[in-house]
Scaffold this motif. Sequence first.
Motif, PDB file in Angstrom:
ATOM      1  N   GLU A  19       1.178   5.526 -16.861  1.00 21.30           N
ATOM      2  CA  GLU A  19       1.654   5.348 -15.488  1.00 21.30           C
ATOM      3  C   GLU A  19       0.488   5.170 -14.514  1.00 21.30           C
ATOM      4  N   CYS A  20      -0.606   5.857 -14.747  1.00 17.79           N
ATOM      5  CA  CYS A  20      -1.794   5.672 -13.909  1.00 17.79           C
ATOM      6  C   CYS A  20      -2.366   4.275 -14.101  1.00 17.79           C
ATOM      7  N   PHE A  71       0.831  -1.202   0.000  1.00 16.22           N
ATOM      8  CA  PHE A  71       0.000   0.000   0.000  1.00 16.22           C
ATOM      9  C   PHE A  71       0.871   1.259   0.000  1.00 16.22           C
ATOM     10  N   GLU A  72       1.969   1.254   0.748  1.00 18.03           N
ATOM     11  CA  GLU A  72       2.884   2.409   0.727  1.00 18.03           C
ATOM     12  C   GLU A  72       3.435   2.627  -0.678  1.00 18.03           C
ATOM     13  N   GLU A  73       3.805   1.548  -1.359  1.00 16.61           N
ATOM     14  CA  GLU A  73       4.306   1.676  -2.722  1.00 16.61           C
ATOM     15  C   GLU A  73       3.223   2.249  -3.637  1.00 16.61           C
ATOM     16  N   TYR A  74       2.012   1.752  -3.497  1.00 15.84           N
ATOM     17  CA  TYR A  74       0.868   2.262  -4.259  1.00 15.84           C
ATOM     18  C   TYR A  74       0.681   3.758  -3.994  1.00 15.84           C
ATOM     19  N   GLY A  75       0.724   4.139  -2.725  1.00 12.73           N
ATOM     20  CA  GLY A  75       0.569   5.547  -2.364  1.00 12.73           C
ATOM     21  C   GLY A  75       1.652   6.425  -2.969  1.00 12.73           C
ATOM     22  N   PHE A 119      -2.405  -2.261  -8.024  1.00 15.47           N
ATOM     23  CA  PHE A 119      -3.464  -2.548  -7.054  1.00 15.47           C
ATOM     24  C   PHE A 119      -4.162  -3.867  -7.379  1.00 15.47           C
ATOM     25  N   GLU A 120      -4.486  -4.078  -8.633  1.00 18.60           N
ATOM     26  CA  GLU A 120      -5.175  -5.319  -9.030  1.00 18.60           C
ATOM     27  C   GLU A 120      -4.353  -6.547  -8.662  1.00 18.60           C
ATOM     28  N   ARG A 121      -3.018  -6.446  -8.802  1.00 22.14           N
ATOM     29  CA  ARG A 121      -2.142  -7.570  -8.448  1.00 22.14           C
ATOM     30  C   ARG A 121      -2.045  -7.767  -6.948  1.00 22.14           C
ATOM     31  N   THR A 122      -1.924  -6.674  -6.196  1.00 26.27           N
ATOM     32  CA  THR A 122      -1.623  -6.790  -4.759  1.00 26.27           C
ATOM     33  C   THR A 122      -2.859  -6.786  -3.870  1.00 26.27           C
ATOM     34  N   ARG A 123      -3.945  -6.156  -4.321  1.00 26.37           N
ATOM     35  CA  ARG A 123      -5.146  -6.005  -3.479  1.00 26.37           C
ATOM     36  C   ARG A 123      -4.755  -5.500  -2.086  1.00 26.37           C
ATOM     37  N   CYS A 124      -3.975  -4.410  -2.059  1.00 27.27           N
ATOM     38  CA  CYS A 124      -3.410  -3.891  -0.820  1.00 27.27           C
ATOM     39  C   CYS A 124      -4.408  -3.091   0.020  1.00 27.27           C
ATOM     40  N   ARG A 172       3.130  10.970  -6.782  1.00 27.05           N
ATOM     41  CA  ARG A 172       3.836  11.497  -7.950  1.00 27.05           C
ATOM     42  C   ARG A 172       2.881  11.752  -9.112  1.00 27.05           C
ATOM     43  N   LEU A 173       1.925  10.842  -9.319  1.00 29.35           N
ATOM     44  CA  LEU A 173       1.021  10.981 -10.460  1.00 29.35           C
ATOM     45  C   LEU A 173       0.059  12.156 -10.302  1.00 29.35           C
ATOM     46  N   VAL A 174      -0.483  12.345  -9.120  1.00 32.98           N
ATOM     47  CA  VAL A 174      -1.368  13.505  -8.904  1.00 32.98           C
ATOM     48  C   VAL A 174      -0.596  14.788  -9.165  1.00 32.98           C
ATOM     49  N   ASN A 175       0.621  14.870  -8.641  1.00 34.31           N
ATOM     50  CA  ASN A 175       1.434  16.072  -8.859  1.00 34.31           C
ATOM     51  C   ASN A 175       1.763  16.246 -10.339  1.00 34.31           C
TER      52      ASN A 175
END
Length: 101
Positions: free
Chosen positions: A74-75, A18-22, A82-87, A27-30
């Motif tokens: 990238e998005c 989840f931290e990696e996802y975040g 997320f689909e892979r990890t279901r974090c 970066r993407l929002v910015n």
Amino acid sequence: MITCFLRYEVDLDKLKDFEEYGRMWIRLVNKLGGTHHGYLMPSEGASDVALASFSFPSLAAYEQYRKAAATDAECQAAMAFFERTRCFRRYDRSFFRPVFE
């Protein structure tokens, strides 16, 4: 200005994912014109709640971000992560506007 506030129910066994996802989404929002205010992760106790928020100058700018994110490679990679990890199990999204003196 509009701020999107997210409340996640995270899988405590997948906090690193989840931290990696975040970090991806900060970066993407910015990159896509917003200002990400970061993620707040569960720390002490048995909480499975994580929080995040980001702002855009207007609702129209946020809508443009959503449109751009839908086709940004990238998005799409972040969503595939997320689909892979279901974090996280679920999230709620709310919008706020600031009031200043």
